[in-house]
Design an enzyme around this catalytic site. Structure first.
Site, PDB file in Angstrom:
ATOM      1  N   GLN A 132       0.828  -1.208   0.000  1.00 22.44           N
ATOM      2  CA  GLN A 132       0.000   0.000   0.000  1.00 22.44           C
ATOM      3  C   GLN A 132       0.860   1.255   0.000  1.00 22.44           C
ATOM      4  O   GLN A 132       1.744   1.394   0.845  1.00 22.44           O
ATOM      5  CB  GLN A 132      -0.902   0.001   1.236  1.00 22.44           C
ATOM      6  CG  GLN A 132      -1.853   1.182   1.317  1.00 22.44           C
ATOM      7  CD  GLN A 132      -2.666   1.166   2.600  1.00 22.44           C
ATOM      8  OE1 GLN A 132      -2.137   0.860   3.661  1.00 22.44           O
ATOM      9  NE2 GLN A 132      -3.939   1.481   2.514  1.00 22.44           N
ATOM     10  N   GLY A 133       0.607   2.173  -0.924  1.00 30.30           N
ATOM     11  CA  GLY A 133       1.335   3.444  -0.998  1.00 30.30           C
ATOM     12  C   GLY A 133       0.436   4.612  -0.635  1.00 30.30           C
ATOM     13  O   GLY A 133       0.084   5.414  -1.504  1.00 30.30           O
ATOM     14  N   TYR A 134       0.043   4.677   0.608  1.00 33.24           N
ATOM     15  CA  TYR A 134      -0.786   5.791   1.089  1.00 33.24           C
ATOM     16  C   TYR A 134       0.065   6.802   1.868  1.00 33.24           C
ATOM     17  O   TYR A 134       0.201   7.942   1.489  1.00 33.24           O
ATOM     18  CB  TYR A 134      -1.915   5.267   1.993  1.00 33.24           C
ATOM     19  CG  TYR A 134      -3.189   4.882   1.275  1.00 33.24           C
ATOM     20  CD1 TYR A 134      -3.179   4.448  -0.033  1.00 33.24           C
ATOM     21  CD2 TYR A 134      -4.413   4.953   1.921  1.00 33.24           C
ATOM     22  CE1 TYR A 134      -4.349   4.092  -0.686  1.00 33.24           C
ATOM     23  CE2 TYR A 134      -5.591   4.602   1.283  1.00 33.24           C
ATOM     24  CZ  TYR A 134      -5.560   4.175  -0.024  1.00 33.24           C
ATOM     25  OH  TYR A 134      -6.724   3.824  -0.664  1.00 33.24           O
ATOM     26  N   SER A 135       0.617   6.367   3.017  1.00 30.44           N
ATOM     27  CA  SER A 135       1.289   7.297   3.932  1.00 30.44           C
ATOM     28  C   SER A 135       2.556   7.881   3.320  1.00 30.44           C
ATOM     29  O   SER A 135       3.280   7.215   2.569  1.00 30.44           O
ATOM     30  CB  SER A 135       1.651   6.580   5.237  1.00 30.44           C
ATOM     31  OG  SER A 135       0.497   6.162   5.914  1.00 30.44           O
ATOM     32  N   GLU A 175     -10.772  -1.510   5.324  1.00 28.27           N
ATOM     33  CA  GLU A 175      -9.586  -1.811   6.109  1.00 28.27           C
ATOM     34  C   GLU A 175      -9.871  -1.644   7.594  1.00 28.27           C
ATOM     35  O   GLU A 175      -9.485  -2.470   8.404  1.00 28.27           O
ATOM     36  CB  GLU A 175      -8.428  -0.891   5.706  1.00 28.27           C
ATOM     37  CG  GLU A 175      -7.143  -1.179   6.489  1.00 28.27           C
ATOM     38  CD  GLU A 175      -6.057  -0.142   6.229  1.00 28.27           C
ATOM     39  OE1 GLU A 175      -6.378   0.894   5.614  1.00 28.27           O
ATOM     40  OE2 GLU A 175      -4.925  -0.368   6.647  1.00 28.27           O
ATOM     41  N   SER A 207      -4.956   6.928  12.210  1.00 26.77           N
ATOM     42  CA  SER A 207      -4.657   6.880  13.648  1.00 26.77           C
ATOM     43  C   SER A 207      -5.934   6.963  14.485  1.00 26.77           C
ATOM     44  O   SER A 207      -6.986   7.391  14.015  1.00 26.77           O
ATOM     45  CB  SER A 207      -3.725   8.049  14.023  1.00 26.77           C
ATOM     46  OG  SER A 207      -4.431   9.266  13.949  1.00 26.77           O
ATOM     47  N   ASN A 208      -5.811   6.520  15.754  1.00 27.48           N
ATOM     48  CA  ASN A 208      -6.980   6.554  16.632  1.00 27.48           C
ATOM     49  C   ASN A 208      -7.480   7.980  16.855  1.00 27.48           C
ATOM     50  O   ASN A 208      -8.675   8.194  17.082  1.00 27.48           O
ATOM     51  CB  ASN A 208      -6.643   5.882  17.965  1.00 27.48           C
ATOM     52  CG  ASN A 208      -6.645   4.362  17.840  1.00 27.48           C
ATOM     53  OD1 ASN A 208      -6.772   3.818  16.733  1.00 27.48           O
ATOM     54  ND2 ASN A 208      -6.499   3.673  18.959  1.00 27.48           N
ATOM     55  N   GLU A 209      -6.576   8.960  16.779  1.00 27.17           N
ATOM     56  CA  GLU A 209      -7.015  10.354  16.915  1.00 27.17           C
ATOM     57  C   GLU A 209      -7.923  10.729  15.743  1.00 27.17           C
ATOM     58  O   GLU A 209      -8.930  11.431  15.910  1.00 27.17           O
ATOM     59  CB  GLU A 209      -5.788  11.284  16.967  1.00 27.17           C
ATOM     60  CG  GLU A 209      -5.028  11.260  18.284  1.00 27.17           C
ATOM     61  CD  GLU A 209      -4.245   9.962  18.475  1.00 27.17           C
ATOM     62  OE1 GLU A 209      -3.967   9.278  17.462  1.00 27.17           O
ATOM     63  OE2 GLU A 209      -3.920   9.631  19.633  1.00 27.17           O
TER      64      GLU A 209
END
Length: 398
Positions: free
Chosen positions: A126-129, A244, A383-385
């Site tokens: 995966q190339g997201y971040s 996801e 992230s959870n935030e």
């Protein structure tokens, strides 16, 4: 809303248990139980066993070669697999890219890529971040500039899980730098063997190079590898992330982890008694178990909604948030249960070198590895935030 399992579901659970008993190699389940690192060949071996049975892509429709399972059947399979310490099916091709191609990809892309995901010819990452675009995914800076029949890609991706094994990567790229952040992004499929791509490993807290940096330097990508429409990639990215995050809840992993924790607590001694009889430890264990039961009920409620034809929405953020908190709490309490033995964490134990076993119970190194590795749970997949922000905005109307 009926959240009970039907007789057919119970029969399916029995079939899954029997299959795992017959076909899951014990050497693989033992490595999974001890949190040892699986090789690429071992992961591909288990994928091949599942594909032979027709169960590798339980979430895919039969027309694309999947099992066509209901959401409840997928839940049962995941739960039984975790309890049997089966290797996890890698999500990148099966749970992430596959559904996107089936909904938004061209017929040519479906015919070309979907069978190769099933038969193991392609390993996707995966190339997201990116640096500066992790939680704020709309800030991606990697560019794709149209040049005739190709795009020219430049930029950097990071935290690319198992990218060192991949021969393909699906990427979010910026194709219109003048548009609003979420409106100038496209979804591109890139051959990892293309000239101009460099993969550099990142060693995690547990000592494993599970994730990577991926650099693109004037990488030429055929325009036919664009999924859907140019500058509409944000829509496809959100669709992928919703699936996801639902998968990230990990009810099966948490259930298996809690069962392992109880076994350890019965074996370990504290003040002359089994640790599980210690009031403070038992109270903490009960708190986690209650949270897990509540999350499992929420998960079943979502499965019932999915069975009724509803698409998972912001509720998947609730599962991602609570699921990762529970798994990290189990990891933390397991590490504490093995006491000072958790301090010994030789890499040989993770790599499965049995002639270099660490001192103490065999679960000690596994407990430490799981504790360190699963720090990532609250970060990846949004992230959870970020999940708290989605819940506040979409569910609470804040």
């Amino acid at each position: 809303m009926d959240m009970s399992f039907s007789p057919d579901d119970q029969a399916f659970r029995a079939e899954v248990r029997q299959f795992l008993q017959d076909r899951l190699p014990k050497r693989l389940s033992e490595k999974v139980r001890l949190q040892q690192e699986l090789t690429k060949a071992e992961i591909e071996e288990w994928h091949a066993v599942l594909n032979e049975k027709g169960w590798l892509a339980g979430n895919w429709p039969r027309e694309f070669g999947g099992a066509g399972w209901t959401a409840i059947q997928r839940h049962i399979f995941d739960e039984e697999s975790a309890l049997a310490s089966a290797p996890r099916v890698l999500p990148f091709g099966i749970a992430m890219l596959g559904p996107v191609l089936q909904k938004f990809g061209s017929k040519e892309q479906q015919d070309r890529f979907l069978p190769r995901i099933l038969n193991g010819q392609d390993w996707w990452c995966q190339g997201y971040s990116e640096p500066g675009a992790g939680s704020d995914l709309a800030s991606v800076k990697t560019t794709a500039v149209r040049d005739g029949d190709d795009y020219i890609v430049n930029g950097q991706k990071t935290w690319t899980t198992l990218g060192q094994h991949a021969n393909w990567i699906f990427c979010l790229v910026r194709t219109d730098p003048t548009a609003k952040a979420q409106e100038g992004i496209s979804f591109l499929l890139i051959d990892m063997t293309s000239p101009g791509i460099t993969v550099r490993p990142i060693v995690l807290l547990d000592g494993t190079p599970e994730v990577n940096e991926v650099f693109f330097d004037d990488v030429r990508v055929p325009a036919e590898n664009l999924v859907g429409e140019e500058n509409k990639g944000w829509t496809y990215a959100k669709y992928l992330l919703t699936h996801e995050r639902t998968n990230i809840a990990g009810v099966g992993f948490a259930t298996a982890g809690l069962a392992a924790l109880k076994r350890i607590a019965r074996a370990q001694q504290a003040h002359g008694k089994p640790l599980i009889e210690n009031p403070l430890f038992a109270a903490r264990l009960a708190e986690i178990e209650i949270d897990l039961m509540a999350m499992a009920t929420t998960n079943l409620r979502m499965l019932a909604q999915a069975a009724a034809g509803q698409v998972p929405g912001a509720e998947s953020s609730m599962l991602k948030l609570k699921g990762t908190q529970i798994r990290q709490a189990i990891n933390d309490l397991t590490r504490r249960a093995v006491g000072p033995w958790a301090l010994a964490f030789p890499s040989e134990a993770v790599e499965g070198a049995n002639d270099h076993l660490p001192p103490g119970p065999p679960e000690a190194a596994a407990a430490t590895r799981a504790y360190l590795n699963n720090r990532k749970l609250s970060i990846y997949g949004g992230s959870n935030e970020i999940q708290r922000g989605i819940i506040a905005k979409s569910l609470l109307g804040l």
